[in-house]
Scaffold this active site. Structure first.
Site, PDB file in Angstrom:
ATOM      1  N   HIS A   1       0.159   6.048  12.194  1.00  0.00           N
ATOM      2  CA  HIS A   1      -1.718   6.620  12.724  1.00  0.00           C
ATOM      3  C   HIS A   1      -2.097   6.354  14.010  1.00  0.00           C
ATOM      4  O   HIS A   1      -2.848   7.591  13.411  1.00  0.00           O
ATOM      5  CB  HIS A   1      -1.871   5.011  11.182  1.00  0.00           C
ATOM      6  CG  HIS A   1      -3.834   5.113  11.186  1.00  0.00           C
ATOM      7  ND1 HIS A   1      -4.293   5.948  11.027  1.00  0.00           N
ATOM      8  CD2 HIS A   1      -4.348   4.175  11.906  1.00  0.00           C
ATOM      9  CE1 HIS A   1      -5.679   5.091  10.712  1.00  0.00           C
ATOM     10  NE2 HIS A   1      -5.456   4.660  11.213  1.00  0.00           N
TER      11      HIS A   1
ATOM     12  N   TYR B   1       6.561  -0.196   7.206  1.00  0.00           N
ATOM     13  CA  TYR B   1       6.112   0.332   6.104  1.00  0.00           C
ATOM     14  C   TYR B   1       6.310   1.326   5.747  1.00  0.00           C
ATOM     15  O   TYR B   1       6.268   1.092   4.386  1.00  0.00           O
ATOM     16  CB  TYR B   1       4.436  -0.322   5.845  1.00  0.00           C
ATOM     17  CG  TYR B   1       4.064   0.686   6.451  1.00  0.00           C
ATOM     18  CD1 TYR B   1       4.110   2.009   6.374  1.00  0.00           C
ATOM     19  CD2 TYR B   1       3.023   0.233   8.219  1.00  0.00           C
ATOM     20  CE1 TYR B   1       2.784   2.993   7.131  1.00  0.00           C
ATOM     21  CE2 TYR B   1       2.479   0.841   8.732  1.00  0.00           C
ATOM     22  CZ  TYR B   1       2.306   2.395   8.850  1.00  0.00           C
ATOM     23  OH  TYR B   1       1.115   3.693   9.308  1.00  0.00           O
TER      24      TYR B   1
ATOM     25  N   ARG C   1       1.236  12.746   7.148  1.00  0.00           N
ATOM     26  CA  ARG C   1       1.374  12.259   8.591  1.00  0.00           C
ATOM     27  C   ARG C   1       2.829  11.552   9.016  1.00  0.00           C
ATOM     28  O   ARG C   1       3.272  10.899   8.903  1.00  0.00           O
ATOM     29  CB  ARG C   1       0.257  10.536   8.762  1.00  0.00           C
ATOM     30  CG  ARG C   1       0.140  10.433   9.843  1.00  0.00           C
ATOM     31  CD  ARG C   1      -0.475   8.980   9.577  1.00  0.00           C
ATOM     32  NE  ARG C   1       0.441   7.848   9.986  1.00  0.00           N
ATOM     33  CZ  ARG C   1      -0.136   7.057   9.025  1.00  0.00           C
ATOM     34  NH1 ARG C   1      -0.646   6.493   8.476  1.00  0.00           N
ATOM     35  NH2 ARG C   1       1.421   6.311   9.459  1.00  0.00           N
TER      36      ARG C   1
HETATM   37  C1  LIG Z   1     -15.404   1.334   6.464  1.00  0.00           C
HETATM   38  C2  LIG Z   1     -13.803   1.461   7.056  1.00  0.00           C
HETATM   39  N1  LIG Z   1     -13.070   0.670   6.558  1.00  0.00           N
HETATM   40  C3  LIG Z   1     -11.565   0.262   7.104  1.00  0.00           C
HETATM   41  C4  LIG Z   1     -11.242   0.572   7.916  1.00  0.00           C
HETATM   42  C5  LIG Z   1      -9.671   0.815   9.031  1.00  0.00           C
HETATM   43  N2  LIG Z   1      -9.356   2.243   9.224  1.00  0.00           N
HETATM   44  C6  LIG Z   1      -9.088   3.425   9.963  1.00  0.00           C
HETATM   45  S1  LIG Z   1      -8.090   4.385   9.766  1.00  0.00           S
HETATM   46  C7  LIG Z   1      -7.962   3.778   8.417  1.00  0.00           C
HETATM   47  C8  LIG Z   1      -7.469   4.608   7.102  1.00  0.00           C
HETATM   48  C9  LIG Z   1      -7.651   6.105   7.394  1.00  0.00           C
HETATM   49  O1  LIG Z   1      -6.850   6.741   5.942  1.00  0.00           O
HETATM   50  P1  LIG Z   1      -7.367   8.090   5.881  1.00  0.00           P
HETATM   51  O2  LIG Z   1      -8.313   8.248   5.194  1.00  0.00           O
HETATM   52  O3  LIG Z   1      -6.122   8.851   4.806  1.00  0.00           O
HETATM   53  O4  LIG Z   1      -7.240   9.353   7.478  1.00  0.00           O
HETATM   54  P2  LIG Z   1      -5.940   9.511   7.878  1.00  0.00           P
HETATM   55  O5  LIG Z   1      -5.918   8.249   8.912  1.00  0.00           O
HETATM   56  O6  LIG Z   1      -5.047   9.027   7.572  1.00  0.00           O
HETATM   57  O7  LIG Z   1      -6.249  11.067   8.565  1.00  0.00           O
HETATM   58  C10 LIG Z   1      -8.117   2.421   7.683  1.00  0.00           C
HETATM   59  C11 LIG Z   1      -8.154   1.749   6.674  1.00  0.00           C
HETATM   60  C12 LIG Z   1     -12.429   1.749   9.216  1.00  0.00           C
HETATM   61  N3  LIG Z   1     -11.640   2.069  10.230  1.00  0.00           N
HETATM   62  N4  LIG Z   1     -13.803   2.031   8.733  1.00  0.00           N
END
Ligand SMILES: Cc1ncc(C[n+]2csc(CCOP(=O)(O)OP(=O)(O)O)c2C)c(N)n1
Ligand SMILES: [Mg+2]
Length: 394
Positions: free
Chosen positions: A298, A307, A294
């Site tokens: 985010h 971080y 990435r």
């Molecule tokens: C159940 C849940 N927990 C926490 C969040 C907050 N949150 C949104 S995106 C994210 C990280 C997602 O990471 P990943 O699955 O690796 O996808 P990426 O964003 O890297 O594409 C978090 C913790 C959420 N949306 N849903």
């Protein structure tokens, strides 16, 4: 769709030439299950060198189509992020550095297949023909938005191309993807496949395990694709799992699991094609880990410099850029000149600008839309509540 019909032709996918892969890289598929899940399938290496025996399927039309899909994703992300910074859009999330993973995997699907996205597959949806005007209307949540302004920006949905609305709650889309595949088994004619996406962070959620378990037991026609971009907001891959790879987790569910260089669009396409064809034959699910990074924040609400070591990001942004890798491949084959590239950029940027101009001044969804899509016909109680609300607003 109320708008954007003329734009639709701009991002329609081209038909795929039906050639079978043959070259030495494909020996990867003949290895034992564990070697596939721990290895890394690659066709175009970092310096864009390749063995021509591995690229037979990629003629000029398909190669340019894949590249254009990535370029559209990158250029529109840039414009939409700028609009977010100007306060025009409320929220946005880029896929910078991950364009090959999204486009290459979705390109393996046919038009009747289903795509169940996570956060970073909007480019893939547009590549498959999602209406661009519809997509931009959703970013604004205006009256043209098929979800009637009820979702955050960047939660598109396109029934015509079977692009299912994204669930914000991580991994909840995976049982949906598996359920759609089970539905295809039960009610379909066996010709459809469902591709369900997730990030690396999603593989730590309960829903991932539920979906994988059922997919394995039912041998559902589903391809589970993990875009491992090595971050889940501020949690790095090492903080996410003690597993050697993400792909290897699939073996515990009896699912064939592949692992490919997610920044090599030719490799991504080949593993995805393999999995989609297998599912369509009725030979069950596949789990694919696409290793990428990435490069962006985010979302528009994040600042990764707080971080992580951004000198690592710089390597992925430059040396490992998936668009540069594919562009060199196209140039080596004499399929993309500097002038062709400039024309492509100009055309995409103009299309995005035109669509934004069209959608930004469209009014909000009408108040009456509040009670639409709740029941097939709104019942009297909802009508009564709407009338009360309209009186207050007046
Ligand atoms: C159940 C849940 N927990 C926490 C969040 C907050 N949150 C949104 S995106 C994210 C990280 C997602 O990471 P990943 O699955 O690796 O996808 P990426 O964003 O890297 O594409 C978090 C913790 C959420 N949306 N849903
Ligand atoms: Mg991630």
């Amino acid at each position: 769709m109320p708008d954007g019909q003329s734009e639709k032709t701009e991002n329609e996918a081209m038909p795929m030439p039906p050639q079978a892969p043959t070259g030495p890289a494909f020996a990867y598929f003949d290895q034992d299950e564990e070697a596939k899940a721990l290895g890394l399938f690659e066709i175009l290496s970092e310096d864009s060198s390749y063995d021509p025996a591995n690229t037979a399927r990629f003629d000029k039309a398909l190669s340019l189509d894949l590249y254009r899909g990535m370029l559209l994703t990158r250029l529109m992300d840039k414009q939409f992020m700028a609009l977010q910074r100007q306060g025009v859009l409320g929220f946005y999330a880029e896929t910078l550095g991950q364009e090959a993973a999204g486009i290459g995997s979705a390109a393996a699907l046919s038009s009747q297949d289903w795509l169940v996205p996570a956060l970073r597959e909007h480019g893939a949806g547009l590549y498959r023909g999602m209406d661009f005007g519809n997509f931009v209307a959703q970013l604004f949540g205006n009256a043209n938005d098929v979800t009637r302004g009820r979702q955050m920006p960047l939660h598109p949905s396109d029934p015509a191309t079977r692009y299912v609305n994204m669930s914000s709650c991580i991994a909840t889309q995976l049982p949906h993807a598996m359920g759609i595949a089970m539905g295809i088994q039960i009610a379909g004619d066996g010709s459809e496949v469902c591709m369900g996406y997730m990030g690396d962070g999603a593989t730590s959620e309960a829903e991932f395990h539920v979906a994988m378990n059922f997919a394995g037991v039912r041998k559902a026609p589903v391809v589970m694709v993990c875009q491992n971009n090595q971050w889940a907001i501020s949690t790095p891959g090492t903080g996410q799992t003690a597993s050697e790879t993400i792909a290897v987790k699939g073996l515990g569910y009896g699912i064939e699991s592949l692992r490919a260089d997610g920044n090599d669009i030719l490799a991504v396409y080949e593993v995805s094609k393999y999995a989609v064809e297998k599912a369509r034959r009725g030979d069950g699910p596949t789990f694919i880990e696409l290793l990428t990074y990435r490069v962006s924040a985010h979302t528009s609400s994040d600042d990764p410099s707080r971080y992580r070591d951004e000198s690592v990001t710089k390597v992925w942004r430059t040396k490992r850029d998936p668009l540069v890798r594919m562009r060199v491949f196209l140039e080596k084959n004499g399929w993309l000149s500097e002038a062709d590239f400039e024309a492509m950029v100009t055309q995409i940027e103009a299309m995005v600008r035109k669509s934004v101009e069209k959608q930004r001044d469209v009014t909000m969804p009408p108040l009456s839309s509040l009670i639409q899509d709740v029941f097939q016909t709104p019942w009297w109680r909802l009508e009564e509540q709407l009338a009360t609300l309209e009186a207050i607003v007046d």
